[in-house]
Motif scaffolding. Structure first.
Motif, mmCIF file in Angstrom:
data_model
loop_
_atom_site.group_PDB
_atom_site.id
_atom_site.type_symbol
_atom_site.label_atom_id
_atom_site.label_comp_id
_atom_site.label_asym_id
_atom_site.label_seq_id
_atom_site.Cartn_x
_atom_site.Cartn_y
_atom_site.Cartn_z
ATOM 1 N N TRP A 269 0.811 -1.273 0.241
ATOM 2 C CA TRP A 269 0.277 0.328 -0.030
ATOM 3 C C TRP A 269 0.998 1.326 0.110
ATOM 4 O O TRP A 269 0.061 2.137 -0.545
ATOM 5 C CB TRP A 269 -1.531 0.045 1.186
ATOM 6 N N LEU A 270 2.104 1.493 0.573
ATOM 7 C CA LEU A 270 3.092 2.242 1.212
ATOM 8 C C LEU A 270 3.480 2.592 -0.603
ATOM 9 O O LEU A 270 3.427 4.151 -0.992
ATOM 10 C CB LEU A 270 3.463 2.016 1.688
ATOM 11 N N THR A 271 3.542 1.305 -0.926
ATOM 12 C CA THR A 271 4.561 2.160 -2.463
ATOM 13 C C THR A 271 3.648 2.164 -3.682
ATOM 14 O O THR A 271 4.145 3.014 -4.257
ATOM 15 C CB THR A 271 5.210 0.252 -2.897
ATOM 16 N N PHE A 272 2.437 1.385 -3.855
ATOM 17 C CA PHE A 272 1.525 1.598 -4.792
ATOM 18 C C PHE A 272 0.311 2.236 -4.778
ATOM 19 O O PHE A 272 -0.741 2.105 -5.658
ATOM 20 C CB PHE A 272 1.756 0.248 -5.756
ATOM 21 N N ARG A 273 -0.263 2.089 -3.584
ATOM 22 C CA ARG A 273 -1.270 3.194 -3.125
ATOM 23 C C ARG A 273 -2.703 1.651 -3.861
ATOM 24 O O ARG A 273 -3.939 2.585 -3.659
ATOM 25 C CB ARG A 273 -1.615 4.577 -3.784
ATOM 26 N N THR A 274 -2.174 0.767 -3.543
ATOM 27 C CA THR A 274 -3.590 -0.323 -3.959
ATOM 28 C C THR A 274 -3.067 -1.703 -3.851
ATOM 29 O O THR A 274 -1.927 -1.965 -3.987
ATOM 30 C CB THR A 274 -3.670 -0.107 -5.496
ATOM 31 N N LEU A 275 -3.894 -2.398 -2.639
ATOM 32 C CA LEU A 275 -3.400 -3.715 -3.344
ATOM 33 C C LEU A 275 -3.502 -4.700 -4.068
ATOM 34 O O LEU A 275 -3.737 -5.914 -3.636
ATOM 35 C CB LEU A 275 -4.454 -3.823 -1.574
ATOM 36 N N LYS A 276 -4.357 -4.199 -5.295
ATOM 37 C CA LYS A 276 -4.327 -5.329 -6.501
ATOM 38 C C LYS A 276 -2.972 -5.429 -6.517
ATOM 39 O O LYS A 276 -2.751 -7.321 -6.541
ATOM 40 C CB LYS A 276 -5.424 -4.125 -7.811
ATOM 41 N N PRO A 277 -2.098 -5.196 -6.027
ATOM 42 C CA PRO A 277 -0.605 -6.309 -7.272
ATOM 43 C C PRO A 277 -0.460 -7.015 -6.064
ATOM 44 O O PRO A 277 0.108 -8.110 -6.286
ATOM 45 C CB PRO A 277 0.646 -4.645 -6.731
ATOM 46 N N ILE A 278 -0.695 -7.277 -4.505
ATOM 47 C CA ILE A 278 0.034 -8.462 -3.531
ATOM 48 C C ILE A 278 -0.893 -9.284 -3.805
ATOM 49 O O ILE A 278 -1.083 -10.749 -3.923
ATOM 50 C CB ILE A 278 -0.220 -7.614 -2.275
ATOM 51 N N GLY A 279 -2.237 -8.567 -4.207
ATOM 52 C CA GLY A 279 -3.210 -10.161 -4.562
ATOM 53 C C GLY A 279 -2.489 -10.913 -5.506
ATOM 54 O O GLY A 279 -3.100 -11.855 -6.517
ATOM 55 N N LEU A 280 -2.498 -9.890 -6.961
ATOM 56 C CA LEU A 280 -2.446 -11.046 -8.240
ATOM 57 C C LEU A 280 -0.506 -11.269 -8.150
ATOM 58 O O LEU A 280 -0.523 -12.675 -8.365
ATOM 59 C CB LEU A 280 -1.698 -9.998 -9.382
ATOM 60 N N THR A 281 0.184 -10.682 -7.077
ATOM 61 C CA THR A 281 1.602 -11.586 -6.622
ATOM 62 C C THR A 281 1.411 -13.178 -6.278
ATOM 63 O O THR A 281 1.476 -14.124 -5.871
ATOM 64 C CB THR A 281 2.237 -10.783 -5.737
ATOM 65 N N LEU A 282 -0.019 -12.972 -4.581
ATOM 66 C CA LEU A 282 -0.374 -14.065 -4.671
ATOM 67 C C LEU A 282 -0.825 -15.454 -5.445
ATOM 68 O O LEU A 282 -1.083 -16.323 -5.298
ATOM 69 C CB LEU A 282 -1.845 -13.951 -3.532
ATOM 70 N N VAL A 283 -1.693 -14.630 -6.521
ATOM 71 C CA VAL A 283 -2.409 -15.579 -7.821
ATOM 72 C C VAL A 283 -1.486 -16.223 -7.668
ATOM 73 O O VAL A 283 -0.965 -17.185 -8.535
ATOM 74 C CB VAL A 283 -3.160 -14.532 -8.603
ATOM 75 N N ALA A 284 0.122 -15.704 -8.449
ATOM 76 C CA ALA A 284 1.068 -16.282 -9.443
ATOM 77 C C ALA A 284 1.817 -16.831 -8.484
ATOM 78 O O ALA A 284 1.419 -18.467 -9.205
ATOM 79 C CB ALA A 284 1.788 -15.374 -9.774
ATOM 80 N N ILE A 285 1.770 -16.961 -7.461
ATOM 81 C CA ILE A 285 2.721 -17.863 -6.058
ATOM 82 C C ILE A 285 1.971 -19.385 -6.115
ATOM 83 O O ILE A 285 1.921 -20.096 -6.182
ATOM 84 C CB ILE A 285 2.750 -17.378 -4.421
ATOM 85 N N GLY A 316 9.517 -16.652 -1.449
ATOM 86 C CA GLY A 316 10.867 -15.680 -1.755
ATOM 87 C C GLY A 316 10.927 -15.923 -2.799
ATOM 88 O O GLY A 316 11.982 -14.864 -2.886
ATOM 89 N N VAL A 317 10.777 -16.357 -4.493
ATOM 90 C CA VAL A 317 11.332 -16.320 -5.250
ATOM 91 C C VAL A 317 10.439 -15.663 -6.179
ATOM 92 O O VAL A 317 10.799 -14.737 -7.473
ATOM 93 C CB VAL A 317 12.083 -17.244 -5.592
ATOM 94 N N ALA A 318 9.265 -16.103 -6.301
ATOM 95 C CA ALA A 318 8.533 -15.948 -7.246
ATOM 96 C C ALA A 318 7.920 -15.320 -7.216
ATOM 97 O O ALA A 318 7.507 -14.337 -7.964
ATOM 98 C CB ALA A 318 6.947 -16.814 -6.653
ATOM 99 N N GLN A 319 8.121 -13.922 -5.982
ATOM 100 C CA GLN A 319 7.067 -12.935 -5.985
ATOM 101 C C GLN A 319 8.141 -12.263 -6.376
ATOM 102 O O GLN A 319 8.022 -10.760 -7.146
ATOM 103 C CB GLN A 319 7.101 -13.184 -4.860
#
Length: 792
Positions: A269-285, A316-319
């Protein structure tokens, strides 16, 4: 755009297939991960008979709950024990009481009566060979007329010379437990204890059994304390340790897991001002994990629990793949669309994947099936996660999706002031100082692969287990002798040869005693020899029996009838018949059914040891030397040796992975290739040195963390060496965000109460932080970038 859309749709179809296949595996097939540590051994070292013996010993113990209820007075102990039993009586379907008392003892003695003449104690056998006839007559007279001459089993005619009684007394000496007033009694440390044993009707490692059984045991203990306030209740059982481990894991999942997730969400949130990136990263993992599981199951037909645990390290790597794209998307020109940006980043993204896969696939060259499975699982997981980023992120993340947050705005200024490695004296002095510090730590480093160092049971449970083992003089379930033979008779004969050696070790106080089935069922050869000895020394005409008849005023006919009666009680004993009797209940775990070892059917047994001392293990290991079919088994030492082999093998794999990754990166980075690997190598060396300074012993889980650190650190090195175009601080932001996420994901494991996870987490915490600190030091200026060809 059309190509990107087709890629996204095609990958969506693949992901749907993966989800369906995993659902079928877990719900339809109800697959269960393999938990057998022997499955991780090299195939040529696996021994089905040895594996079966260990399973036999463990199975006999893990479903049992042993309770000692003690007090200063026997009556008070019995009262508290009755309260304990009454509290558990309504729950016999879960915890079944193992009744054992005077009636049970009488039953198993009666089952042995037809063989009584063949059951001769070792001391009686020695005396028959050395003592004169008069000794036996006087001994029989003492038994007949003296109430304190020793135990009497049955009528005088059944055992006039006390042979069976002496044998039974020897067998009773194998345990300090005695029947008393319909209970089982043992004394020690100024208290008298009632022994209660229960059989758990559900698997001890079942979460449902743990949740149900442990509260019931606690309620029963509370009931005993209400009945007798100063009572001592000692409880031991695998289910207690499993439940404690489950509670600890649950606490850590809620604290460490939730803490790391909250931290990562906050960073995002502090970096991108949105939670969408973390959701997409978790999907990739998640896609990476599902894909790895599906393909590994198709390849191997099974999955080991440790493979799944190690596979969790994919985060630790895929993210990093997603973070790298997101940071460049944030800093890139808004006019540049995401598919075009991905094409620009694809070479570096491809190299990060290739370097990580090479690192993991180095494990596939080892002779250990467990490491090979982990390698394939991890490599496949990275590939699936990478493809998810490449196929979906450009479609789902556009220029206006992200907005630079507070952290992204202030973080960029740090890299401008970061020190760079150069040939200046100050820089070289710092390098030499770090090298000296590392050397000092490595010189203090020691290794310890003992599996016991990974134990994390609560101290109270461990103390109860130790105290109960001392009071009951219980044999060790993980150190024993395994005896094999082509037939049951051969196994018994080999047991008897081993026992002759162990008798001398008892005299030397290396062990207190042993438990063996041949104590109860002598070999046919021993039975024949004993019967001949009894005939020659006691029953022959004119011998002790005839002399005894004259002494007590009986005629020769009495002696003849008694001799015939004793011969009638010499029915040959067979192992199978004994195992079906009530007397065999406590000893069935010592005998293994016929096992196919790959070449023939093998019979086997276990000789368990009482009062074993740790310092005597080398002496006991040598006791089997020269005895055919006898093998010393030290399961603790064996598993520790496996961990040591893994540690040594993994250390070489890590070094080899560095060499291979260097070769792969060289065509692109040429003279700067060492700068890509140097931050990770330096961080790894210094992290291990800090283990030495802190007094920690190097173990497998430290080395596994170094393997993961290579996969993570190479990403950071590549990021910092890549040309970033307009977004000059995008690689620096990607490294910082990836490092912070890795520290939150793995570093918090250093707070774990599980020693293995703590070792893994501590190494990752220190290593990832050091790589983050070192990576900018090895970066080069924009001019140096252009001086070296960027594309291969």
């Amino acid at each position: 755009m059309i190509v990107q859309r087709r890629l996204a749709l095609a990958w969506a179809l693949v992901v749907c297939l993966l989800v369906g296949h995993n659902a079928w595996l877990w719900i339809g097939q109800r697959i269960a991960p393999n938990t057998d540590i022997l499955a991780l051994l090299p195939l040529e070292k696996r021994d089905p008979v040895l594996q079966q013996s260990f399973t036999h010993m463990v199975d006999s113990a893990q479903q049992r709950v042993v309770v000692l209820v003690g007090a200063r007075e026997w009556q008070a102990a019995g009262q508290a024990a009755d309260a304990y039993r009454q509290a558990l009586a309504p729950h016999a379907g879960l915890l079944a009481f193992d009744a054992m008392g005077d009636d049970t003892q009488a039953g198993w003695l009666a089952s042995l009566q037809p063989h009584a003449t063949l059951l001769v104690g070792a001391e009686q056998e020695r005396r028959m060979r050395t003592e004169p006839a008069r000794f036996w007559v006087d001994d029989a007279l003492a038994r007949l007329y003296n109430a304190f001459s020793g135990p009497k089993l049955g009528s005088f005619r059944d055992d006039p010379f006390g042979l069976f009684a002496g044998w039974a007394q020897e067998r009773a000496g194998e345990t300090p437990v005695r029947p008393r007033d319909g209970r089982l009694f043992v004394a020690g440390e100024g208290r008298e204890y009632v022994l209660l044993t229960y059989t758990l009707k559900q698997p001890a490692f079942s979460l449902g059994a743990q949740d149900a059984a442990v509260p019931l045991l606690e309620q029963a203990a509370a009931a005993a304390r209400r009945a007798v306030p100063d009572v001592e209740v000692i409880t031991a059982g695998v289910v207690l340790h499993a439940a404690a481990a489950g509670r600890q894991a649950s606490r850590e999942i809620h604290t460490i897991g939730v803490g790391s997730l909250v931290g990562i969400v906050l960073l995002t949130w502090l970096t991108f001002r949105t939670l969408k990136p973390i959701g997409l990263t978790l999907v990739a993992i998640g896609v990476g994990f599902l894909g790895a599981l599906s393909v590994c199951w198709l390849l191997f037909g099974q999955i080991h629990l440790l493979t799944l645990v190690f596979g969790a390290s994919l985060i630790g790597v895929a993210q990093d793949y997603g973070i790298y794209f997101l940071c460049h998307r944030l800093r890139a020109d808004p006019a540049l669309d995401s598919p075009a940006l991905l094409r620009r980043l694809l070479p570096s993204l491809g190299l990060t994947l290739l370097a990580a896969v090479i690192g993991y696939l180095g494990l596939a060259l080892t002779p250990f099936p467990g490491l090979r499975h982990m390698a394939v699982f991890s490599a496949l997981g990275l590939v699936f996660a990478w493809l998810t980023v490449v196929c979906w992120f450009p479609r789902l993340i556009s220029a206006d999706t992200l907005e630079a947050g507070w952290l992204a705005q202030r973080y960029r200024s740090l890299v401008r002031h970061w020190p760079r490695l150069s040939a200046r004296p100050v820089s070289m002095a710092l390098v030499l100082a770090l090298a000296a510090v590392s050397l000092g730590g490595w010189l203090q480093l020691t290794t310890n692969d003992d599996i016991r160092s990974l134990q994390s049971s609560p101290p109270g449970l461990v103390q109860d287990q130790i105290k109960l083992g001392k009071l009951l003089d219980a044999p060790s379930p993980v150190q024993y002798f395994l005896v094999r033979g082509a037939s049951a008779e051969q196994v018994l004969q080999r047991e008897e040869a081993l026992k002759r050696r162990l008798d001398s070790l008892i005299g030397a106080r290396h062990i207190a005693g042993y438990q063996a089935l041949s104590n109860w069922v002598p070999s046919a050869r021993a039975q024949s020899e004993r019967l001949a000895l009894v005939e020659d020394k006691l029953l022959r005409a004119g011998g002790p029996l005839t002399m005894l008849a004259a002494e007590i005023g009986e005629d020769p006919e009495w002696a003849a009838v008694t001799a015939a009666h004793l011969r009638g009680n010499a029915k040959p004993m067979l192992v199978d018949d004994f195992l079906r009797s009530a007397a065999a209940e406590p000893w069935r775990h010592l005998w293994l059914d016929a096992i196919d070892d790959g070449s023939a059917q093998v019979h086997a047994s276990i000789v368990a040891l009482r009062g074993l001392r740790y310092a005597s293990l080398p002496v006991l290991a040598g006791a089997a030397d020269g005895l055919d079919g006898v093998q010393w088994v030290d399961k603790v030492g064996g598993i520790s040796a496996v961990l040591g082999s893994y540690r040594a093998t993994m250390a070489w794999v890590v070094l080899s992975a560095y060499a291979v990754v260097f070769a792969v990166l060289f065509p692109r980075y040429r003279g700067r290739t060492w700068r890509v690997l140097a931050p990770t190598a330096a961080a790894s060396v210094l992290a291990v040195a800090l283990l030495g300074y802190s007094g920690q012993h190097l173990q497998l889980f430290h080395v596994l963390a170094l393997m993961l650190l290579l996969g993570v650190g190479v990403d950071y090195g590549i990021f910092m060496q890549e040309e970033s175009g307009e977004g000059g601080d995008a690689p620096w932001l990607a490294v910082g965000l990836s490092a912070a996420s890795t520290i939150l994901s793995f570093g918090l494991l250093a707070l774990s109460g599980t020693p293995a996870l703590q070792a893994f987490g501590l190494t990752m915490l220190v290593g990832a932080a050091l790589v983050w600190l070192f990576a900018p030091c090895f970066s080069v200026s924009k001019e140096s970038h252009h001086a070296t060809p960027v594309l291969a």
